[in-house]
Design a protein around this motif. Sequence first.
Motif, PDB file in Angstrom:
ATOM      1  N   HIS A 297     -16.310 -38.461  35.808  1.00 22.21           N
ATOM      2  CA  HIS A 297     -16.336 -37.243  36.685  1.00 22.21           C
ATOM      3  C   HIS A 297     -15.094 -36.438  36.608  1.00 22.21           C
ATOM      4  O   HIS A 297     -14.105 -35.635  37.613  1.00 22.21           O
ATOM      5  N   GLN A 298     -14.539 -36.725  35.350  1.00 17.97           N
ATOM      6  CA  GLN A 298     -13.131 -35.682  34.945  1.00 17.97           C
ATOM      7  C   GLN A 298     -13.865 -35.043  33.615  1.00 17.97           C
ATOM      8  O   GLN A 298     -14.283 -35.577  32.728  1.00 17.97           O
ATOM      9  N   MET A 299     -13.629 -33.793  33.878  1.00 19.73           N
ATOM     10  CA  MET A 299     -14.466 -32.810  32.788  1.00 19.73           C
ATOM     11  C   MET A 299     -15.814 -33.338  32.522  1.00 19.73           C
ATOM     12  O   MET A 299     -16.244 -33.581  31.510  1.00 19.73           O
ATOM     13  N   SER A 300     -16.519 -33.413  33.733  1.00 21.19           N
ATOM     14  CA  SER A 300     -17.550 -34.052  33.574  1.00 21.19           C
ATOM     15  C   SER A 300     -18.691 -33.342  32.608  1.00 21.19           C
ATOM     16  O   SER A 300     -19.756 -33.919  32.109  1.00 21.19           O
ATOM     17  N   HIS A 301     -18.986 -32.067  32.659  1.00 18.56           N
ATOM     18  CA  HIS A 301     -19.763 -31.275  31.874  1.00 18.56           C
ATOM     19  C   HIS A 301     -19.489 -31.640  30.260  1.00 18.56           C
ATOM     20  O   HIS A 301     -20.698 -31.502  29.526  1.00 18.56           O
ATOM     21  N   GLU A 302     -18.418 -32.094  29.806  1.00 22.14           N
ATOM     22  CA  GLU A 302     -18.072 -32.671  28.381  1.00 22.14           C
ATOM     23  C   GLU A 302     -18.194 -34.007  28.034  1.00 22.14           C
ATOM     24  O   GLU A 302     -19.083 -34.362  27.367  1.00 22.14           O
ATOM     25  N   GLN A 303     -17.707 -34.707  29.152  1.00 18.53           N
ATOM     26  CA  GLN A 303     -17.804 -36.166  29.176  1.00 18.53           C
ATOM     27  C   GLN A 303     -19.037 -37.041  29.202  1.00 18.53           C
ATOM     28  O   GLN A 303     -19.245 -37.663  28.501  1.00 18.53           O
TER      29      GLN A 303
ATOM     30  N   GLY B 177      -7.830 -37.739  30.008  1.00 16.16           N
ATOM     31  CA  GLY B 177      -8.356 -38.920  31.094  1.00 16.16           C
ATOM     32  C   GLY B 177      -9.818 -38.665  31.506  1.00 16.16           C
ATOM     33  O   GLY B 177     -10.412 -37.993  30.936  1.00 16.16           O
ATOM     34  N   ILE B 178     -10.052 -40.006  32.266  1.00 11.47           N
ATOM     35  CA  ILE B 178     -11.406 -40.173  32.687  1.00 11.47           C
ATOM     36  C   ILE B 178     -11.491 -40.735  34.053  1.00 11.47           C
ATOM     37  O   ILE B 178     -10.288 -41.317  34.489  1.00 11.47           O
ATOM     38  N   THR B 179     -12.541 -40.961  34.749  1.00 10.87           N
ATOM     39  CA  THR B 179     -12.718 -41.567  35.816  1.00 10.87           C
ATOM     40  C   THR B 179     -14.374 -42.159  35.708  1.00 10.87           C
ATOM     41  O   THR B 179     -15.135 -41.956  34.515  1.00 10.87           O
ATOM     42  N   LEU B 180     -14.953 -43.010  36.608  1.00 10.30           N
ATOM     43  CA  LEU B 180     -16.367 -43.352  36.649  1.00 10.30           C
ATOM     44  C   LEU B 180     -16.588 -42.902  38.231  1.00 10.30           C
ATOM     45  O   LEU B 180     -16.086 -43.529  39.200  1.00 10.30           O
ATOM     46  N   HIS B 181     -17.669 -42.197  38.186  1.00  6.01           N
ATOM     47  CA  HIS B 181     -18.591 -42.050  39.549  1.00  6.01           C
ATOM     48  C   HIS B 181     -19.702 -42.931  39.737  1.00  6.01           C
ATOM     49  O   HIS B 181     -20.403 -42.830  38.475  1.00  6.01           O
ATOM     50  N   TRP B 182     -19.864 -43.584  40.698  1.00  7.92           N
ATOM     51  CA  TRP B 182     -20.988 -44.317  40.891  1.00  7.92           C
ATOM     52  C   TRP B 182     -22.233 -43.499  41.570  1.00  7.92           C
ATOM     53  O   TRP B 182     -22.503 -43.437  42.575  1.00  7.92           O
ATOM     54  N   HIS B 183     -22.957 -42.918  40.545  1.00  2.46           N
ATOM     55  CA  HIS B 183     -23.980 -41.825  41.130  1.00  2.46           C
ATOM     56  C   HIS B 183     -24.997 -42.346  41.910  1.00  2.46           C
ATOM     57  O   HIS B 183     -25.834 -43.372  41.407  1.00  2.46           O
ATOM     58  N   GLY B 184     -25.144 -42.080  43.213  1.00  2.00           N
ATOM     59  CA  GLY B 184     -26.231 -42.555  43.869  1.00  2.00           C
ATOM     60  C   GLY B 184     -25.835 -43.729  44.810  1.00  2.00           C
ATOM     61  O   GLY B 184     -26.590 -44.166  45.854  1.00  2.00           O
ATOM     62  N   VAL B 185     -24.731 -44.418  44.538  1.00  2.00           N
ATOM     63  CA  VAL B 185     -24.212 -45.687  45.363  1.00  2.00           C
ATOM     64  C   VAL B 185     -23.379 -44.895  46.300  1.00  2.00           C
ATOM     65  O   VAL B 185     -22.132 -44.308  46.080  1.00  2.00           O
ATOM     66  N   ASP B 186     -23.347 -45.357  47.674  1.00  2.00           N
ATOM     67  CA  ASP B 186     -22.777 -44.682  48.848  1.00  2.00           C
ATOM     68  C   ASP B 186     -21.425 -45.608  48.943  1.00  2.00           C
ATOM     69  O   ASP B 186     -21.370 -46.441  49.945  1.00  2.00           O
TER      70      ASP B 186
ATOM     71  N   GLY C 212      -5.296 -41.581  32.568  1.00  2.00           N
ATOM     72  CA  GLY C 212      -4.880 -41.073  31.258  1.00  2.00           C
ATOM     73  C   GLY C 212      -4.795 -42.172  30.389  1.00  2.00           C
ATOM     74  O   GLY C 212      -4.928 -43.359  30.401  1.00  2.00           O
ATOM     75  N   VAL C 213      -4.473 -41.738  28.990  1.00  2.29           N
ATOM     76  CA  VAL C 213      -4.447 -42.626  27.844  1.00  2.29           C
ATOM     77  C   VAL C 213      -3.385 -43.721  28.376  1.00  2.29           C
ATOM     78  O   VAL C 213      -2.399 -43.328  28.425  1.00  2.29           O
ATOM     79  N   GLY C 214      -3.751 -44.951  28.029  1.00  2.00           N
ATOM     80  CA  GLY C 214      -2.841 -46.101  28.136  1.00  2.00           C
ATOM     81  C   GLY C 214      -2.836 -46.538  29.495  1.00  2.00           C
ATOM     82  O   GLY C 214      -2.205 -47.408  29.907  1.00  2.00           O
ATOM     83  N   GLU C 215      -3.491 -45.787  30.467  1.00  2.00           N
ATOM     84  CA  GLU C 215      -3.550 -46.310  32.087  1.00  2.00           C
ATOM     85  C   GLU C 215      -4.987 -46.821  32.440  1.00  2.00           C
ATOM     86  O   GLU C 215      -6.020 -46.942  31.648  1.00  2.00           O
ATOM     87  N   GLN C 216      -5.042 -47.472  33.663  1.00  2.00           N
ATOM     88  CA  GLN C 216      -6.218 -48.214  33.921  1.00  2.00           C
ATOM     89  C   GLN C 216      -6.339 -48.140  35.563  1.00  2.00           C
ATOM     90  O   GLN C 216      -5.464 -47.558  36.257  1.00  2.00           O
ATOM     91  N   PHE C 217      -7.590 -48.296  35.782  1.00  2.00           N
ATOM     92  CA  PHE C 217      -8.112 -47.879  37.598  1.00  2.00           C
ATOM     93  C   PHE C 217      -9.145 -48.960  37.946  1.00  2.00           C
ATOM     94  O   PHE C 217      -9.968 -49.281  36.815  1.00  2.00           O
ATOM     95  N   THR C 218      -8.954 -49.577  38.783  1.00  2.00           N
ATOM     96  CA  THR C 218      -9.882 -50.629  39.329  1.00  2.00           C
ATOM     97  C   THR C 218     -10.781 -49.827  40.633  1.00  2.00           C
ATOM     98  O   THR C 218     -10.196 -49.569  41.434  1.00  2.00           O
ATOM     99  N   TYR C 219     -12.084 -50.152  40.279  1.00  2.00           N
ATOM    100  CA  TYR C 219     -13.058 -49.700  41.317  1.00  2.00           C
ATOM    101  C   TYR C 219     -13.748 -50.788  42.171  1.00  2.00           C
ATOM    102  O   TYR C 219     -14.076 -51.868  41.381  1.00  2.00           O
ATOM    103  N   ARG C 220     -13.681 -50.856  43.383  1.00  2.00           N
ATOM    104  CA  ARG C 220     -14.294 -52.036  44.305  1.00  2.00           C
ATOM    105  C   ARG C 220     -15.091 -51.605  45.344  1.00  2.00           C
ATOM    106  O   ARG C 220     -14.823 -50.627  46.151  1.00  2.00           O
ATOM    107  N   PHE C 221     -16.477 -51.890  45.257  1.00  2.00           N
ATOM    108  CA  PHE C 221     -17.248 -51.771  46.202  1.00  2.00           C
ATOM    109  C   PHE C 221     -18.317 -52.874  46.568  1.00  2.00           C
ATOM    110  O   PHE C 221     -18.821 -53.550  45.416  1.00  2.00           O
TER     111      PHE C 221
END
Length: 492
Positions: free
Chosen positions: A180-186, A132-141, A158-167
């Motif tokens: 920010h999923q297994m961030s120290h590796e990814q 799995g994966i996510t996206l964190h918007w570092h420094g954006v409130d 997860g693989v084959g899935e999607q997510f939409t971020y809006r701000f």
Amino acid sequence: MRRSRLAFASAATVAVLGPLLWLWQDSLMPDTYSLTDMGYADYGGGPGGSSAHGGHAAHSGTARDVTQLAADAKRPADVAVTMVARKQRFRLPSGRDFDGYTLNGASPGPTVSAVEGQLVEVRLVNESVPGGITLHWHGVDVPNAADGVAGVTQDAVGVGEQFTYRFVADQTGTFWYHSHQMSHEQVRGGLLGALVVTPASGAGKRVDVVALSHLYRGVRTINGYEGDVRVEAPPGARARVRVINTEYGVMQTWVSGVPFRLAAVDGTELNGPAPVRDTAVAVAAGGRTDLEVTMPADGSPVRVHLGGPTGVVLGSKSYDLPPLPRPAATLDPLTYGTPARLAFDPAAPNRRFNYDIGRRPGFLDGVPGLWWTINGGLYPDVPMFHVREGDVVRMRVSNHSGEAHPMHLHGHHAVVLSRDGVPATGSPWWVDSLEVGSGETYEIAFVADNPGLWMDHCHNLPHASEGLTAHLMYEGVTTPFTVGGPAGNVPE
């Protein structure tokens, strides 16, 4: 006699191993748990609120879960981007092959550019990143639903899935994004990119350069390139170089050839920054620094060093400028620039918290080692900082661990009030990534104006995975997401 010795030896063994076994057992984490169940409530001297710590529901009608803390769903996007994440072998712009992760087939991923006030919509598609994966918007409130922390504000995609971020991009400045999923590796493997928000009024005519520094297997790159990045800048032009440090330690940056101004830190413009020269600027891990220079009228090149001999070379007639060694002097943001009035009074806070970083032997989820502590406790025996919306919060961050820690609070910017008891006298120094050296103590303050459940952790990401993580929790906010579980959420 032999029986007595055996009994004595058995009793001694139990006396020694018994407490160790208890500590080991006590450190074990459940396979699935809510972050709101971890640690202990710290109200910072303020009221306890209407919802109990430990994930229990708030009083009827007052609870909001993090998915409700989102941008207007009916508003159309001004900036729409699709990012497809893959685990693959790829070629850096420099030509070196690397096994890691990509977004839209490249690392770093695409730079997201927006104008102040625009609504940004990013659709993340996981084509082949295991776990799995996510996206964190570092420094954006961002609103909490878009913060991108697996197990806290969403499930990992997860693989084959999607997510939409809006701000809504209502902060101008230099930012970045990363998993920010297994961030120290990814993050180390390449799941990252830059985000730039420019003023709605326009920034005037200038050369604008993003300089994202990242190490791929120990090879320093700028925007994926090894060696110098050359940028056209005509004589007399004003140039802004947006330095982004994606690594785990401080990166020094300096300018050779002309004076420069430190225009912004962590996406916030400084007030009255004066020109300096022969001076380095320390960029915390996860932090950003905007440097502004005016190009020489005779067309001479200017080099902005990023952590060493390579960097961004601005020029027109020539890019032939040898690197200069790092200057002995380092700019101190505590005294740089001109003071300005704050919109709140940090001398009259509603909450006061301590975040005291240490280190001691013990067990972390059953693993023995020398682990980081917060206020003397090993994770999960760490504070959950409770606030109400509108609170003025003052926090004392001290480090007695023997190593430096770049501390990153999600969803908020804090202003630095003092370092080691010395008050700030320059421009207001707003940060979201603050380097706290061993033996240092900072006083910071912020307004709790962004409801949610927010991480407050070390951005040396392996340190976060080793227990240097706490959270800021607003009254009446809950989360339906858990660490572990079917989605396999592992935020660090």
